[in-house]
Structures are given as C-alpha cells and as structure tokens.
Design a protein around this motif. Structure first.
Motif, PDB file in Angstrom:
ATOM      1  N   MET A 135      29.488   9.909   3.586  1.00  0.00           N
ATOM      2  CA  MET A 135      29.485  11.259   4.141  1.00  0.00           C
ATOM      3  C   MET A 135      30.435  11.348   5.318  1.00  0.00           C
ATOM      4  O   MET A 135      31.151  12.346   5.483  1.00  0.00           O
ATOM      5  CB  MET A 135      28.068  11.669   4.558  1.00  0.00           C
TER       6      MET A 135
ATOM      7  N   LEU B  91      26.990  17.694   8.903  1.00  0.00           N
ATOM      8  CA  LEU B  91      25.756  17.041   8.468  1.00  0.00           C
ATOM      9  C   LEU B  91      24.851  16.882   9.680  1.00  0.00           C
ATOM     10  O   LEU B  91      25.301  16.396  10.732  1.00  0.00           O
ATOM     11  CB  LEU B  91      26.031  15.670   7.861  1.00  0.00           C
TER      12      LEU B  91
ATOM     13  N   LEU C 227      30.265  19.382   2.869  1.00  0.00           N
ATOM     14  CA  LEU C 227      29.667  19.951   4.078  1.00  0.00           C
ATOM     15  C   LEU C 227      30.694  19.969   5.204  1.00  0.00           C
ATOM     16  O   LEU C 227      31.534  19.078   5.298  1.00  0.00           O
ATOM     17  CB  LEU C 227      28.460  19.137   4.519  1.00  0.00           C
TER      18      LEU C 227
ATOM     19  N   HIS D 133      21.586  14.861  10.721  1.00  0.00           N
ATOM     20  CA  HIS D 133      20.666  13.778  10.345  1.00  0.00           C
ATOM     21  C   HIS D 133      19.565  13.711  11.396  1.00  0.00           C
ATOM     22  O   HIS D 133      19.771  13.215  12.495  1.00  0.00           O
ATOM     23  CB  HIS D 133      21.395  12.441  10.269  1.00  0.00           C
TER      24      HIS D 133
ATOM     25  N   THR E 285      33.071  14.360   5.752  1.00  0.00           N
ATOM     26  CA  THR E 285      32.409  15.438   6.489  1.00  0.00           C
ATOM     27  C   THR E 285      33.020  15.531   7.885  1.00  0.00           C
ATOM     28  O   THR E 285      32.971  14.563   8.640  1.00  0.00           O
ATOM     29  CB  THR E 285      30.888  15.169   6.582  1.00  0.00           C
TER      30      THR E 285
END
Length: 199
Positions: free
Chosen positions: A99, A75, A72, A77, A103
């Motif tokens: 991540m 991200l 990605l 969240h 990321t």
C-alpha cells in the motif's frame, strides 16, 4: 470506468480495532465529504470484506475488502488491541508495504504506528503513538524519531497520531491539507469539536 472520486480515503478496520480510532476519523472525513467540492470518497474496508468486532464490542460492517478497495489517496490505519497480532503478521506487513508503494499518504491512529514501524515505514522518521506505547514504538524500530508530545506528526507522506481522540485532530488536519483550513474549521464546527492546533 469507475465513477469514484479521484480523491479516495480508505479506513482499515479489523478485529480488535479501537472504536474511536476508526470511527473518529470516519466521522470527520465523512462530514467533510458531504459538502466538499472535491467530492472525496470515504470508505471502510477489512481484509476480507467481512464484519469486524472492535476492541470494546462494537461491530462494524465495512464497505469492501482490501482486495477490492482500489486505489486510495489516503490510507488510515487505526490502532487498538488487534494491532498486537498485526505487528507480527507477515502477510499484513507485506500488504502495508505494498500500500505504501501506491498510496500517496499513509496515516495511522494510536498503535497503528506500531504496524507501520514493524513494516519499515517509519525508519528514521518522526512519529508518535499512544502515550503508553511510545517505548513499544522504539522497540518496533529503534530508528524512529519519537515525538512524545505531539497530537499528530505530519512528515509529508506519512502522518501518525497519538491515541484515540487524537485521530480526530489528525483527520481535521487531513481536511486542511487536502482542501483548506476553512474546510477543516467548518467540519470541526459541524461535529462540535473544540480541537487543538498543537502538533
């Protein structure tokens, strides 16, 4: 060989996610993707790829799972009631850290920032969250430089936003960052969002 765009935005969904935390940014980013010359991929995913029931009862069937989401660029969240368990869920916090390592841009809406704080992503950094959870953000990591006034806080590779509707403002800011301010204004017009530039 993947046919996906190299610009990929993944929005995490989970049981108890606040509906607008996830769907607000998705609406902005999907509207952007439809006309952008960058051809970004915007997708939703859950831990196991299964459907989730949001905080107020909306069900979402995501595009894929965390294992299969792939690389990605961004991200997202979200927050919501479901983050109460995620902030103490060691496997989820380890996934967030993993991540973070791969990321380029980590973003959160509302109490998603508490998860980032619990995972150590906000140590010594400016951040914000829902106004009712600012103390909880300090509790999660006392070194966080809490901004109680901002709609969103852009600290380079991490962007946090305040509660619910602020995620829409943050997503428009993302469009401006990833493409241009004109593109963000175009999307804001398309979705009839008056918005605010305060940050």
């Amino acid at each position: 060989m993947s046919t996906h765009s190299t610009l990929r935005v993944g929005i995490l969904v989970f049981d108890g996610v606040e509906e607008l935390d996830a769907v607000g940014p998705w609406e902005v980013l999907a509207s952007w993707a439809r006309d952008s010359p960058l051809h970004p991929d915007v997708l939703t995913f859950s831990a196991d790829g299964g459907g989730v029931r949001c905080a107020k009862g909306l069900s979402i069937v995501p595009d894929t799972s965390a294992a299969d989401v792939g690389p990605l660029t961004v991200l997202v969240h979200p927050g919501g009631r479901g983050t109460r368990s995620l902030v103490v869920h060691e496997a989820h916090l380890a996934w967030v850290r993993a991540m973070r390592a791969r990321t380029p841009l980590m973003t959160s809406v509302c109490t998603g920032a508490l998860v980032y704080a619990a995972a150590g992503l906000l140590a010594g950094r400016p951040a914000t969250t829902h106004h009712s959870q600012l103390d909880a953000l300090v509790t999660a990591d006392p070194s966080v430089l809490v901004d109680a006034e901002a709609r969103f806080v852009d600290d380079g590779d991490v962007i946090t936003s305040a509660g619910v509707c602020a995620g829409i403002d943050m997503a428009l800011h993302l469009v401006a960052r990833l493409e241009s301010a004109d593109a963000a204004r175009r999307v804001a017009r398309d979705i009839e969002h008056a918005g605010t530039s305060r940050h």
